[in-house]
Design a protein around this motif. Structure first.
Motif, PDB file in Angstrom:
ATOM      1  N   GLU A  82     -40.028  -5.332  -8.524  1.00  0.00           N
ATOM      2  CA  GLU A  82     -40.131  -4.565  -7.283  1.00  0.00           C
ATOM      3  C   GLU A  82     -38.807  -4.572  -6.521  1.00  0.00           C
ATOM      4  O   GLU A  82     -38.053  -5.549  -6.564  1.00  0.00           O
ATOM      5  N   ASP A  83     -38.547  -3.458  -5.815  1.00  0.00           N
ATOM      6  CA  ASP A  83     -37.355  -3.377  -4.977  1.00  0.00           C
ATOM      7  C   ASP A  83     -37.523  -4.281  -3.762  1.00  0.00           C
ATOM      8  O   ASP A  83     -38.599  -4.320  -3.165  1.00  0.00           O
ATOM      9  N   VAL A  84     -36.462  -4.986  -3.404  1.00  0.00           N
ATOM     10  CA  VAL A  84     -36.477  -5.853  -2.229  1.00  0.00           C
ATOM     11  C   VAL A  84     -35.136  -5.719  -1.502  1.00  0.00           C
ATOM     12  O   VAL A  84     -34.112  -5.417  -2.112  1.00  0.00           O
ATOM     13  N   LEU A  85     -35.185  -5.929  -0.186  1.00  0.00           N
ATOM     14  CA  LEU A  85     -33.946  -5.989   0.584  1.00  0.00           C
ATOM     15  C   LEU A  85     -33.411  -7.414   0.484  1.00  0.00           C
ATOM     16  O   LEU A  85     -34.132  -8.374   0.763  1.00  0.00           O
ATOM     17  N   LEU A  86     -32.182  -7.529   0.081  1.00  0.00           N
ATOM     18  CA  LEU A  86     -31.563  -8.848  -0.042  1.00  0.00           C
ATOM     19  C   LEU A  86     -30.982  -9.271   1.300  1.00  0.00           C
ATOM     20  O   LEU A  86     -30.665  -8.427   2.147  1.00  0.00           O
ATOM     21  N   GLY A  87     -30.814 -10.562   1.481  1.00  0.00           N
ATOM     22  CA  GLY A  87     -30.228 -11.080   2.705  1.00  0.00           C
ATOM     23  C   GLY A  87     -28.850 -10.503   2.935  1.00  0.00           C
ATOM     24  O   GLY A  87     -28.107 -10.254   1.994  1.00  0.00           O
ATOM     25  N   ASN A  88     -28.500 -10.284   4.193  1.00  0.00           N
ATOM     26  CA  ASN A  88     -27.186  -9.706   4.479  1.00  0.00           C
ATOM     27  C   ASN A  88     -26.159 -10.767   4.866  1.00  0.00           C
ATOM     28  O   ASN A  88     -25.103 -10.442   5.375  1.00  0.00           O
ATOM     29  N   LYS A  89     -26.481 -12.009   4.603  1.00  0.00           N
ATOM     30  CA  LYS A  89     -25.523 -13.095   4.831  1.00  0.00           C
ATOM     31  C   LYS A  89     -25.347 -13.863   3.527  1.00  0.00           C
ATOM     32  O   LYS A  89     -26.232 -13.885   2.673  1.00  0.00           O
ATOM     33  N   GLY A  90     -24.195 -14.483   3.383  1.00  0.00           N
ATOM     34  CA  GLY A  90     -23.935 -15.240   2.180  1.00  0.00           C
ATOM     35  C   GLY A  90     -22.806 -16.229   2.387  1.00  0.00           C
ATOM     36  O   GLY A  90     -22.271 -16.364   3.487  1.00  0.00           O
ATOM     37  N   LYS A  91     -22.467 -16.924   1.318  1.00  0.00           N
ATOM     38  CA  LYS A  91     -21.374 -17.906   1.336  1.00  0.00           C
ATOM     39  C   LYS A  91     -20.341 -17.488   0.286  1.00  0.00           C
ATOM     40  O   LYS A  91     -20.698 -17.095  -0.828  1.00  0.00           O
ATOM     41  N   LEU A  92     -19.081 -17.612   0.652  1.00  0.00           N
ATOM     42  CA  LEU A  92     -18.009 -17.252  -0.266  1.00  0.00           C
ATOM     43  C   LEU A  92     -17.906 -18.306  -1.362  1.00  0.00           C
ATOM     44  O   LEU A  92     -17.648 -19.487  -1.076  1.00  0.00           O
TER      45      LEU A  92
END
Length: 150
Positions: A66-76
């Motif tokens: 299923e399509d999902v919206l991924l988090g818009n924050k992350g770690k380099l």
């Protein structure tokens, strides 16, 4: 050089997103929302993917994830500064791998290219910004990550 992702540009920016990236980006519908990448999640094993997958390569179930919206924050996770750019790109610019909360590690351009300001494991957030210029010199937009502190 870093520019802010102006939310006021959202209503027109969709027309200038690289057609190859358009299926993977959900633009905000109001100034209070943030852009998201569209990935997929297997309903059987729970594995996340970016870009979307037609079949889960982890458990090989026939069901389409299923399509999902991924988090818009992350770690380099890591990065490099590109000093010799291909046609349409302006050097120097930075690219890197970003770890998302879903356990994904994705490749992305970075909005900051000053290596003194980029730190491994720093917090990043997703923006939609100019990636390159097309043959006519028109700006082409796509997703990038920028340091949260900028």
């Amino acid at each position: 050089m870093t520019r802010d992702n102006s939310v006021s540009r959202v209503d027109t920016i969709g027309d200038f997103i690289d057609p190859k990236l358009r299926p993977f980006i959900k633009l905000p519908e109001s100034p209070s929302e943030k852009p998201h990448l569209i990935g997929s999640k297997c309903s059987s094993c729970g594995e996340y993917f970016f870009p979307r997958r037609a079949i889960c390569p982890n458990c090989l179930k026939d069901e389409m994830p299923e399509d999902v919206l991924l988090g818009n924050k992350g770690k380099l996770y890591t990065y490099c500064i590109v000093k010799a750019a291909p046609l349409g790109f302006n050097a120097p610019y930075a690219i890197g791998y970003v770890d998302l909360p879903e356990g994904l590690r994705i490749f992305s351009p970075l909005a900051e290219c000053d290596k003194e300001k980029l730190k491994i494991n720093m917090d990043l957030e997703l923006i939609v910004d100019k990636i390159r210029e097309d043959e006519a010199g028109q700006a082409v937009y796509g997703y990038k990550f920028k340091p949260v502190s900028l």
